[in-house]
Design an enzyme around this catalytic site. Structure first.
Site, short mmCIF file in Angstrom:
data_model
loop_
_atom_site.label_atom_id
_atom_site.label_comp_id
_atom_site.label_asym_id
_atom_site.label_seq_id
_atom_site.Cartn_x
_atom_site.Cartn_y
_atom_site.Cartn_z
N TYR A 269 0.84 -1.21 0.00
CA TYR A 269 0.00 0.00 0.00
C TYR A 269 0.87 1.25 0.00
O TYR A 269 0.57 2.25 -0.65
CB TYR A 269 -0.94 0.01 1.23
CG TYR A 269 -1.94 1.13 1.14
CD1 TYR A 269 -3.17 0.92 0.52
CD2 TYR A 269 -1.64 2.41 1.62
CE1 TYR A 269 -4.08 1.96 0.39
CE2 TYR A 269 -2.55 3.45 1.49
CZ TYR A 269 -3.77 3.22 0.88
OH TYR A 269 -4.66 4.24 0.73
N PHE B 55 -7.22 21.89 -24.83
CA PHE B 55 -7.49 20.46 -24.93
C PHE B 55 -8.71 20.19 -24.06
O PHE B 55 -8.89 20.80 -23.00
CB PHE B 55 -6.30 19.58 -24.53
CG PHE B 55 -6.63 18.14 -24.78
CD1 PHE B 55 -6.75 17.67 -26.08
CD2 PHE B 55 -6.92 17.26 -23.75
CE1 PHE B 55 -7.15 16.36 -26.34
CE2 PHE B 55 -7.31 15.95 -24.00
CZ PHE B 55 -7.42 15.50 -25.30
N THR B 56 -9.52 19.24 -24.51
CA THR B 56 -10.85 19.03 -23.92
C THR B 56 -10.81 18.84 -22.40
O THR B 56 -11.41 19.62 -21.65
CB THR B 56 -11.49 17.80 -24.59
OG1 THR B 56 -10.57 16.71 -24.54
CG2 THR B 56 -11.82 18.08 -26.05
N ASP C 159 2.35 20.24 -20.65
CA ASP C 159 1.56 19.02 -20.84
C ASP C 159 2.49 18.09 -21.62
O ASP C 159 2.65 18.22 -22.84
CB ASP C 159 0.26 19.31 -21.60
CG ASP C 159 -0.57 18.04 -21.79
OD1 ASP C 159 0.04 16.94 -21.78
OD2 ASP C 159 -1.79 18.13 -21.97
N LYS D 271 0.11 7.72 -23.60
CA LYS D 271 0.53 8.06 -24.97
C LYS D 271 2.02 7.75 -25.12
O LYS D 271 2.39 6.60 -25.29
CB LYS D 271 0.24 9.55 -25.26
CG LYS D 271 -1.23 9.85 -25.53
CD LYS D 271 -2.07 9.90 -24.32
CE LYS D 271 -3.41 10.55 -24.54
NZ LYS D 271 -4.24 10.49 -23.33
N ARG E 203 -12.65 15.78 -34.25
CA ARG E 203 -11.96 16.84 -33.50
C ARG E 203 -12.34 18.17 -34.15
O ARG E 203 -11.57 18.77 -34.89
CB ARG E 203 -10.43 16.65 -33.53
CG ARG E 203 -9.92 15.37 -32.93
CD ARG E 203 -9.69 15.37 -31.43
NE ARG E 203 -10.87 15.33 -30.61
CZ ARG E 203 -10.85 15.08 -29.29
NH1 ARG E 203 -9.72 14.85 -28.66
NH2 ARG E 203 -11.95 15.09 -28.58
N PHE F 221 -18.50 15.25 -26.71
CA PHE F 221 -18.11 14.35 -27.80
C PHE F 221 -18.06 12.89 -27.38
O PHE F 221 -18.27 12.00 -28.19
CB PHE F 221 -16.74 14.76 -28.38
CG PHE F 221 -15.62 14.74 -27.37
CD1 PHE F 221 -15.40 15.82 -26.54
CD2 PHE F 221 -14.81 13.63 -27.25
CE1 PHE F 221 -14.38 15.78 -25.59
CE2 PHE F 221 -13.78 13.59 -26.31
CZ PHE F 221 -13.58 14.68 -25.48
N1 PM9 Z 1 -6.00 12.52 -24.87
C1 PM9 Z 1 -6.69 11.47 -26.87
O1 PM9 Z 1 -7.30 10.56 -27.43
C2 PM9 Z 1 -7.65 10.69 -24.66
C3 PM9 Z 1 -9.10 10.88 -24.78
S1 PM9 Z 1 -9.76 12.23 -25.69
C4 PM9 Z 1 -10.14 13.33 -24.44
O2 PM9 Z 1 -5.96 12.27 -27.49
C5 PM9 Z 1 -3.48 15.71 -23.72
C6 PM9 Z 1 -2.68 16.51 -24.67
C7 PM9 Z 1 -4.21 14.62 -24.13
C8 PM9 Z 1 -5.00 13.89 -23.19
C9 PM9 Z 1 -5.81 12.81 -23.59
C10 PM9 Z 1 -4.97 14.31 -21.84
C11 PM9 Z 1 -5.75 13.58 -20.80
C12 PM9 Z 1 -4.24 15.41 -21.48
N2 PM9 Z 1 -3.52 16.08 -22.42
O3 PM9 Z 1 -6.79 10.65 -21.29
O4 PM9 Z 1 -6.81 11.44 -18.95
O5 PM9 Z 1 -4.15 14.26 -25.41
O6 PM9 Z 1 -4.92 10.06 -19.74
O7 PM9 Z 1 -5.15 12.36 -20.54
C13 PM9 Z 1 -6.75 11.59 -25.44
P1 PM9 Z 1 -5.98 11.06 -20.11
#
Ligand code: PM9
Length: 486
Positions: free
Chosen positions: A75, A127-128, A218, A261, A385, A452
């Site tokens: 833990y 970014f969303t 980021d 990623k 997008r 979306f």
């Molecule tokens: N990006 C993508 O497909 C995942 C879902 S779409 C909202 O590109 C950036 C630059 C991203 C991103 C996610 C996140 C969030 C932050 N910054 O999906 O929570 O491209 O791990 O990361 C998606 P998480």
């Protein structure tokens, strides 16, 4: 011929495979209807080639899988956490690390830690998930990316750059005290996977230093950004991506990271910082929302896989092949005169739906409609997008304007082959030939935030039932000869 001049090839061979299958057109019609014409609501088993996202979809190596067996699931104080922390410090340079379940977990902590109601957060395009967390904390996002980023035809090599003039104007307008940090995204996702340059970051550092404003990176695709710097920025070609990444981070105060990623894992993220005091506060918050500060939202085995992923993902060989595959697909489409965002991005090829489907007005969601056509045609899943992703202004009730109306063909890392890219290119070209038979969509259900992901649509008319692209019938060339013999 030097190695650089030769074709790239994947720096690995395949040991385990996962079967995929093509469904019938009838099944795809039904599946799309059941998914309310939203690719996020399709079932994975109904997909042939899945280009929805590069997030959490990478293939892990044998070295990473071996690491999964070394999970220390204590833990508190897991040895995998300390290994992850060491690797982050070695390659990114940040001494303080808080693991989170994924990128948005880190975005949540960051926003709660640094943003006060009424603050303004400048960034190189929205970014969303980032923007939602800024807003939930009472802040307002302001776009300060260079104008060329909004033009899919501009060939600017660093369309992810911040417009320093725009940022200066904003600082004078609202005052530095209302700007807790600048959000600097690597390989800007909504602009087409476009990098920023080191020169631009140095200018940004100078300006922010003058006003005491932090820079938060980021770093989700910062390694891919480092590759573009190596390839495109004068004086950088002899450096390794690892050296460039370290320098990028050295010019910033911290980062949020979606490890799903760049880092070749299926789950996980982190917040990394230089400031010990803010780190202390982050540790207090993470135990409320994610878990103890030595695992946050991750299991020991997942932290180990990510630590090992960092070591693999920063290799120049890996980045060359990864981005080489994206460029290969993009170039095939350009050669066929398909309108895409240029320059070709790092993690995806983005179709320009405004030009691809110029007969569909933006309020009938041409990019969303194109994701449906690509799926119906050959089971290819992609992501909108454009206007749908941009969301709605809750005060005016209007869609947030989006100059870009794109479909993202996102390439998972180490998953598909060049032959899959050929099939994707053929499908896109076939849909382009049949584009006049594609019509728009009407939104029938709209969630308040991040619409979306779960919105529902209906085709305008019944074009999705009748949509078909022309296929040449592939015949064995010896069939004709065989017919004459037998
Ligand atoms: N990006 C993508 O497909 C995942 C879902 S779409 C909202 O590109 C950036 C630059 C991203 C991103 C996610 C996140 C969030 C932050 N910054 O999906 O929570 O491209 O791990 O990361 C998606 P998480």
């Amino acid at each position: 011929m030097s190695r650089e001049q030769r074709s790239w090839a994947e720096p690995y061979k395949i040991k385990v495979v996962e079967p995929i299958r093509m469904t019938t057109r009838e099944r795809r019609n039904k599946a799309l209807e059941e998914a309310h014409f939203n690719s996020f609501l399709l079932r994975s088993e109904d997909i042939y080639i899945d280009l929805l996202t590069d997030s959490g979809t990478s293939a892990m190596s044998d070295y990473q899988w071996a690491g999964m067996m070394m999970g220390d699931e204590a833990y508190a104080g897991s040895k995998n956490f300390y290994n992850l922390q060491d690797k982050i410090e070695k390659y990114y340079g940040y001494p303080y690390v808080v693991p989170t379940h994924q990128g948005r977990g880190a975005e949540h902590l960051l926003a709660q830690l640094l943003i006060k109601p009424g603050d303004v957060i400048p960034g190189n395009m929205y970014f969303t998930t980032t923007k939602v967390h800024q807003e939930l904390a009472g802040g307002t996002f302001v776009d300060v990316i260079i104008e060329q980023a909004h033009d899919p035809t501009s060939l600017h090599p660093f369309k992810g750059n911040i417009d320093i003039g725009k940022l200066k104007d904003l600082i004078y307008k609202v005052g530095a005290a209302r700007i807790p940090y600048v959000n600097l995204q690597a390989c800007v996702n909504m602009a087409g996977g476009q990098p920023f340059s080191l020169a631009n970051l140095k200018e940004l550092r100078q300006l922010c230093g003058q006003f005491g404003i932090k820079i938060i990176l980021d770093a989700t695709r910062a390694m891919e950004n480092a590759w573009f710097i190596k390839r495109r920025e004068p004086g950088q070609s002899k450096r390794s991506c690892a050296e460039i990444l370290y320098e990028i981070c050295s010019l910033t105060d911290g980062c949020i990271m979606s490890g799903k990623k760049d880092l070749l894992v299926n789950m996980g993220g982190f917040l990394a910082l230089r400031d010990e005091k803010i780190y202390g506060k982050a540790c207090e918050l993470v135990v409320i929302y994610e878990g103890l500060h030595t695992y946050g939202g991750m299991s020991g085995r997942d932290m180990e896989a990510m630590a090992r992923g960092i070591e693999e993902a920063i290799q120049d060989d890996h980045l060359r092949a990864r981005i080489g595959q994206v460029q290969y697909l993009g170039q095939k489409l350009l050669d066929a005169n398909i309108p895409i965002v240029e320059p070709i991005g790092g993690h995806a090829v983005y179709l320009d739906a405004n030009r691809f489907l110029s007969h569909i007005p933006q309020n009938e969601f041409p990019a969303q409609a194109l994701t449906c056509a690509l799926y119906l045609d050959f089971g290819i899943r992609t992501m909108e997008r454009g206007l749908v992703s941009a969301g709605r202004n809750s005060k005016t009730g209007q869609h947030h304007p989006s100059q870009l109306e794109l479909v993202r063909l996102t390439i998972p890392r180490r998953v598909y082959t060049q032959a899959h890219m050929d099939v994707v290119a053929e499908t896109t070209i076939a849909c382009h030939h049949a584009r006049k038979s594609i019509a728009g969509l009407r939104m029938t259900y709209e969630p308040d935030k991040l619409r979306f992901f779960q919105a529902h649509f209906q085709p305008i008319g019944s074009w999705t039932n009748s949509f078909s692209s022309e296929y040449p019938i592939l015949q064995d060339p010896l069939l004709e000869l065989a017919n004459t013999i037998f």
